[in-house]
Design a protein around this motif. Structure first.
Motif, short mmCIF file in Angstrom:
data_model
loop_
_atom_site.label_atom_id
_atom_site.label_comp_id
_atom_site.label_asym_id
_atom_site.label_seq_id
_atom_site.Cartn_x
_atom_site.Cartn_y
_atom_site.Cartn_z
N ILE A 227 0.87 -1.18 0.00
CA ILE A 227 0.00 0.00 0.00
C ILE A 227 0.91 1.23 0.00
O ILE A 227 1.83 1.32 0.81
CB ILE A 227 -0.90 0.03 1.25
CG1 ILE A 227 -1.79 -1.20 1.30
CG2 ILE A 227 -1.77 1.28 1.25
CD1 ILE A 227 -2.62 -1.28 2.59
N TYR A 229 1.36 5.24 0.49
CA TYR A 229 0.83 6.49 1.03
C TYR A 229 1.83 7.61 0.76
O TYR A 229 3.03 7.47 1.02
CB TYR A 229 0.61 6.39 2.55
CG TYR A 229 -0.56 5.56 2.98
CD1 TYR A 229 -1.74 5.56 2.26
CD2 TYR A 229 -0.49 4.79 4.13
CE1 TYR A 229 -2.83 4.80 2.67
CE2 TYR A 229 -1.57 4.02 4.55
CZ TYR A 229 -2.73 4.03 3.81
OH TYR A 229 -3.81 3.28 4.20
N LEU A 300 -8.14 8.83 2.41
CA LEU A 300 -7.42 7.55 2.52
C LEU A 300 -8.26 6.49 3.24
O LEU A 300 -8.10 5.30 2.96
CB LEU A 300 -6.10 7.77 3.25
CG LEU A 300 -5.14 8.77 2.60
CD1 LEU A 300 -3.86 8.88 3.41
CD2 LEU A 300 -4.81 8.36 1.17
N ASN A 301 -9.09 6.90 4.18
CA ASN A 301 -10.02 6.01 4.87
C ASN A 301 -9.34 4.71 5.32
O ASN A 301 -9.61 3.63 4.78
CB ASN A 301 -11.21 5.69 3.98
CG ASN A 301 -12.42 5.20 4.76
OD1 ASN A 301 -12.29 4.78 5.91
ND2 ASN A 301 -13.58 5.25 4.15
N PRO A 302 -8.45 4.77 6.31
CA PRO A 302 -7.71 3.58 6.73
C PRO A 302 -8.61 2.45 7.23
O PRO A 302 -8.29 1.28 7.06
CB PRO A 302 -6.79 4.10 7.84
CG PRO A 302 -7.42 5.38 8.31
CD PRO A 302 -8.08 5.95 7.11
N GLU A 304 -11.60 1.63 6.10
CA GLU A 304 -12.12 0.92 4.92
C GLU A 304 -11.03 0.10 4.24
O GLU A 304 -11.28 -1.01 3.76
CB GLU A 304 -12.70 1.94 3.94
CG GLU A 304 -13.28 1.34 2.66
CD GLU A 304 -14.46 0.42 2.90
OE1 GLU A 304 -14.78 -0.38 2.00
OE2 GLU A 304 -15.07 0.50 3.99
N SER A 305 -9.80 0.64 4.22
CA SER A 305 -8.68 -0.11 3.64
C SER A 305 -8.43 -1.40 4.40
O SER A 305 -8.21 -2.46 3.80
CB SER A 305 -7.41 0.75 3.64
OG SER A 305 -7.56 1.90 2.86
N GLN A 308 -11.17 -3.90 3.52
CA GLN A 308 -10.99 -4.48 2.19
C GLN A 308 -9.86 -5.52 2.18
O GLN A 308 -9.97 -6.55 1.52
CB GLN A 308 -10.68 -3.38 1.18
CG GLN A 308 -11.88 -2.50 0.81
CD GLN A 308 -12.93 -3.26 0.03
OE1 GLN A 308 -12.65 -4.27 -0.61
NE2 GLN A 308 -14.16 -2.79 0.10
N LEU A 309 -8.78 -5.24 2.89
CA LEU A 309 -7.68 -6.21 2.98
C LEU A 309 -8.17 -7.52 3.59
O LEU A 309 -7.87 -8.61 3.09
CB LEU A 309 -6.53 -5.63 3.80
CG LEU A 309 -5.69 -4.52 3.15
CD1 LEU A 309 -4.71 -3.95 4.16
CD2 LEU A 309 -4.94 -5.05 1.93
N THR A 325 -4.82 -4.31 11.97
CA THR A 325 -4.46 -3.64 10.72
C THR A 325 -5.05 -2.24 10.67
O THR A 325 -4.39 -1.29 10.26
CB THR A 325 -4.96 -4.45 9.52
OG1 THR A 325 -4.30 -5.71 9.50
CG2 THR A 325 -4.67 -3.73 8.21
N LYS A 326 -6.29 -2.11 11.12
CA LYS A 326 -6.94 -0.80 11.15
C LYS A 326 -6.16 0.16 12.04
O LYS A 326 -5.89 1.30 11.65
CB LYS A 326 -8.37 -0.95 11.65
CG LYS A 326 -9.09 0.37 11.87
CD LYS A 326 -10.46 0.15 12.49
CE LYS A 326 -11.10 1.46 12.90
NZ LYS A 326 -12.43 1.26 13.53
N LEU A 329 -2.86 1.23 10.30
CA LEU A 329 -3.04 2.18 9.21
C LEU A 329 -3.48 3.54 9.73
O LEU A 329 -3.06 4.58 9.21
CB LEU A 329 -4.07 1.64 8.21
CG LEU A 329 -3.66 0.39 7.42
CD1 LEU A 329 -4.79 -0.05 6.48
CD2 LEU A 329 -2.38 0.63 6.63
#
Length: 398
Positions: A227, A229, A300-302, A304-305, A308-309, A325-326, A329
């Motif tokens: 990912i 950034y 960037l919405n960490p 939501e990222s 999705q992961l 993970t959330k 990020l």
């Protein structure tokens, strides 16, 4: 068999040039009955901010509101959309989102046109002031909506959505102010501006790579998944939107003073809500810093990222999927948005403080922000042009 393709890049650049020509034609149409005398705010930082967003130095053309209604509506719609959960966002069609943005832009346009028309001086020969002001308000609203539709049309058929118009306005304001106020007579300002532009260029093209392990990839390229950034998460958006938000706050305070003319608190705020006063400078810098963090999490919405992961069965190397993970990020986005916000606010504070102490002319105080906006927009346009160039270079095989 060779399939002939139209050159998408050339078409889009040509369309964007046509949009700019139409916009420039609109900028040459003067408002009816407005006096040619410069108003009391001419030459102040507030007028320079307005020039950056409209290209109209003395706010006397139908395009005087510039892109402010468009970018403010865009900001508000993005904030509202980010507050909805993922399932709700997927149910919002592009047509519905565009309709929300149009309605929001109209509301901003009406409010700003009323406030702007109240700040103008009118020729006595033009007719009764009430009717002239009403007509000017309608002209301002018409110009703002034309600009809105030019931006939306360019977003669909051209390059960079509203960026070419912003670039044109910033270049116009920059060239005019540098010439009138003898920019090169202030070497310290020139050095600060160059340093800020170089730093912006680095941040715009510098990335942090968060390595991923993908269960679906088992080859020699598996370790190249990540990912990315930017170290400047949302670019120059905070500085660009901060100028618009600052103007909206000034309009709102002025509107409240009309409703409550005896309020000493509102009178004090109106007198000090200027970029030449400590209160105004402080509020402007706080807006930049706050928007840097808010925009980073919106864009960037960490959370939501991370979702999705986990949904795709992927994970960050060494980090458990899901909540861990959330959190990871969120820390990255928060860290770099704070650093970016502090850098941008800090850079802006230098010249604003110099202007407040009369070390440089007041209208030159926003030269660094103009430079940051230029660098950021040019980098974004170059990246988009490169994408269309690669698209045109692609050849189909049969």
């Amino acid at each position: 068999m060779d399939i002939k393709k139209p050159y998408e890049l050339y078409k889009r650049i040509g369309f964007s040039l046509l949009i700019l020509i139409i916009y420039l034609m609109g900028r040459s149409i003067l408002l009816y009955g407005v006096s040619s005398d410069m108003g009391p705010t001419a030459g102040t930082i507030q007028s320079i901010v307005a020039t950056m967003l409209s290209g109209d130095r003395y706010q006397r053309t139908i395009m005087a509101l510039g892109i402010m209604p468009y970018i403010n509506a865009s900001l508000l719609v993005q904030v509202i959309s980010s507050l909805k959960n993922a399932n709700s966002r997927t149910k919002i069609s592009k047509q519905k989102q565009d309709r929300w943005m149009l309605i929001t832009a109209i509301i901003f346009t009406i409010f700003m046109a009323l406030m702007q028309s109240a700040n103008l001086t009118y020729q006595s020969s033009a007719g009764p002031v009430f009717w002239v002001r009403l007509f000017v308000t309608i002209e301002l609203m018409g110009g703002a909506m034309v600009t809105y539709f030019l931006c939306k049309t360019n977003e669909k058929h051209g390059i960079g959505a509203s960026m070419p118009i912003i670039l044109l306005n910033v270049l116009t304001a920059l060239a005019t102010n540098m010439n009138i106020y003898h920019f090169y007579s202030y070497p310290i300002l020139a050095m600060i501006s160059v340093a800020i532009m170089v730093g912006t260029l680095y941040l715009e093209n510098s990335f942090i790579k968060v390595p991923l392990q993908r269960v679906s990839i088992h080859n020699i390229h598996a370790d190249q998944n990540y990912i990315a950034y930017k170290r400047n998460p949302v670019g120059i958006m905070p500085v660009m939107f901060a100028t618009s938000v600052f103007i909206i706050l000034r309009y709102f305070i002025r509107f409240l003073t009309y409703l409550l003319p005896t309020s000493q608190v509102l009178a004090h705020l109106r007198q000090n809500m200027l970029m030449t006063k400590p209160l105004g400078i402080g509020i402007y810098l706080i807006i930049i810093f706050t928007l840097s963090i808010v925009f980073s999490f919106i864009m960037l919405n960490p959370a939501e990222s991370a979702r999705q992961l986990q949904h795709n069965g992927d994970s960050i190397i060494g980090i458990y999927a899901g909540e861990k993970t959330k959190q990871y990020l969120v820390k990255i986005v928060l860290k770099w948005s704070i650093i970016s916000g502090l850098i941008q606010a800090g850079c802006m504070s230098i010249t604003l403080i110099l202007a407040m102490h009369h070390a440089i002319p007041t209208p030159l105080a926003l030269i660094p922000s103009s430079g940051m906006i230029l660098v950021s927009i040019i980098c974004s346009l170059v990246q988009e042009i490169e994408n269309y160039y690669r698209y045109d270079a692609y050849r189909f095989f049969m």
